[in-house]
Design an enzyme around this catalytic site. Structure first.
Site, PDB file in Angstrom:
ATOM      1  CG  ASN A  73      -0.330  -0.375   2.348  1.00  0.00           C
ATOM      2  OD1 ASN A  73       0.416  -1.444   2.474  1.00  0.00           O
ATOM      3  ND2 ASN A  73      -0.984   0.383   3.657  1.00  0.00           N
ATOM      4  CD  GLU A  92      -1.724   4.703   5.041  1.00  0.00           C
ATOM      5  OE1 GLU A  92      -2.596   4.523   5.700  1.00  0.00           O
ATOM      6  OE2 GLU A  92      -0.955   6.021   4.955  1.00  0.00           O
ATOM      7  CG  ASN A  93      -1.113  11.209  -1.863  1.00  0.00           C
ATOM      8  OD1 ASN A  93      -2.164  12.425  -1.417  1.00  0.00           O
ATOM      9  ND2 ASN A  93      -0.274  11.647  -2.494  1.00  0.00           N
ATOM     10  CB  ALA A  94      -1.937  14.192   2.569  1.00  0.00           C
ATOM     11  CB  CYS A  95      -4.733  13.917  -1.531  1.00  0.00           C
ATOM     12  SG  CYS A  95      -6.015  14.274  -2.111  1.00  0.00           S
ATOM     13  CB  CYS A 147      -4.962  -1.189  -1.987  1.00  0.00           C
ATOM     14  SG  CYS A 147      -5.916  -0.350  -0.839  1.00  0.00           S
ATOM     15  CD  GLU A 195      -5.068  -6.367  -0.652  1.00  0.00           C
ATOM     16  OE1 GLU A 195      -6.000  -6.422   0.274  1.00  0.00           O
ATOM     17  OE2 GLU A 195      -4.499  -4.657  -0.965  1.00  0.00           O
ATOM     18  CB  CYS A 215      -8.923  -4.636  -3.446  1.00  0.00           C
ATOM     19  SG  CYS A 215      -7.418  -3.776  -2.760  1.00  0.00           S
TER      20      CYS A 215
END
Length: 160
Positions: free
Chosen positions: A62, A64-67, A73, A75, A115
């Site tokens: 995964n 992630e992003n602040a937005c 993900c 998968e 997913c």
């Protein structure tokens, strides 16, 4: 009115060591890539290892992003990479593992809804099921012989 009853059949292994050796190897790769996930906000790490019919193993974690909606993900990271680089090679198996940096995660953690829909698209495209094995950091492992067990009312192109 009629009632529709939907059932799913899953196999549950009590421990990682009960898995067949090839699945243990695939799951170990999901552990390694999981621990490289970029998850500074949720501190929830997920790894995916996909076995293709040609023997290639595709890894994803995964990101992630602040937005939040801009993240992806594990998968989908892995299956989209497989689709982009090996478009005509069927996906045979997926090994998924999840780990929280906040607490011990012993519960098998299945793919999220987005997913599941993405994996469903690949099962439909290749006209063959994908075996999915998922677990938390340690403990039980769940096996689904097809995504259809996890998403029984699949939305596909027949609705379009």
């Amino acid at each position: 009115m009629k009632e529709l009853k939907i059932t799913s059949t899953l196999q549950i292994y009590d421990a990682f060591e009960e898995l067949p050796e090839d699945i243990q190897q695939l799951m170990r790769q999901s552990f390694e890539i999981r621990d490289k996930a970029y998850a500074p906000y949720s501190e929830f790490l997920v790894g995916a290892a996909i076995l293709l019919e040609n023997g290639e193993i595709i890894l994803g974690n995964n990101q992630e992003n602040a937005c939040y909606p801009s993240g992806l993900c594990a998968e989908r990271t892995a299956i989209y990479y497989a689709g982009a680089n090996f478009p005509n090679v069927p996906v045979l198996k997926m090994a998924l593992s999840a780990k929280s940096l906040k607490h011990s995660l012993l519960t098998p953690t299945p793919p999220c809804g987005a997913c599941r829909q993405a994996i469903a698209e690949y099962e439909i495209k290749q006209k063959a099921p994908i075996e999915i094995f998922f677990m938390g950091e340690t403990g039980k492992v769940v096996k689904s012989c097809s995504l259809a067990n996890l998403l029984p009312l699949i939305f596909d192109n027949s609705y379009l």
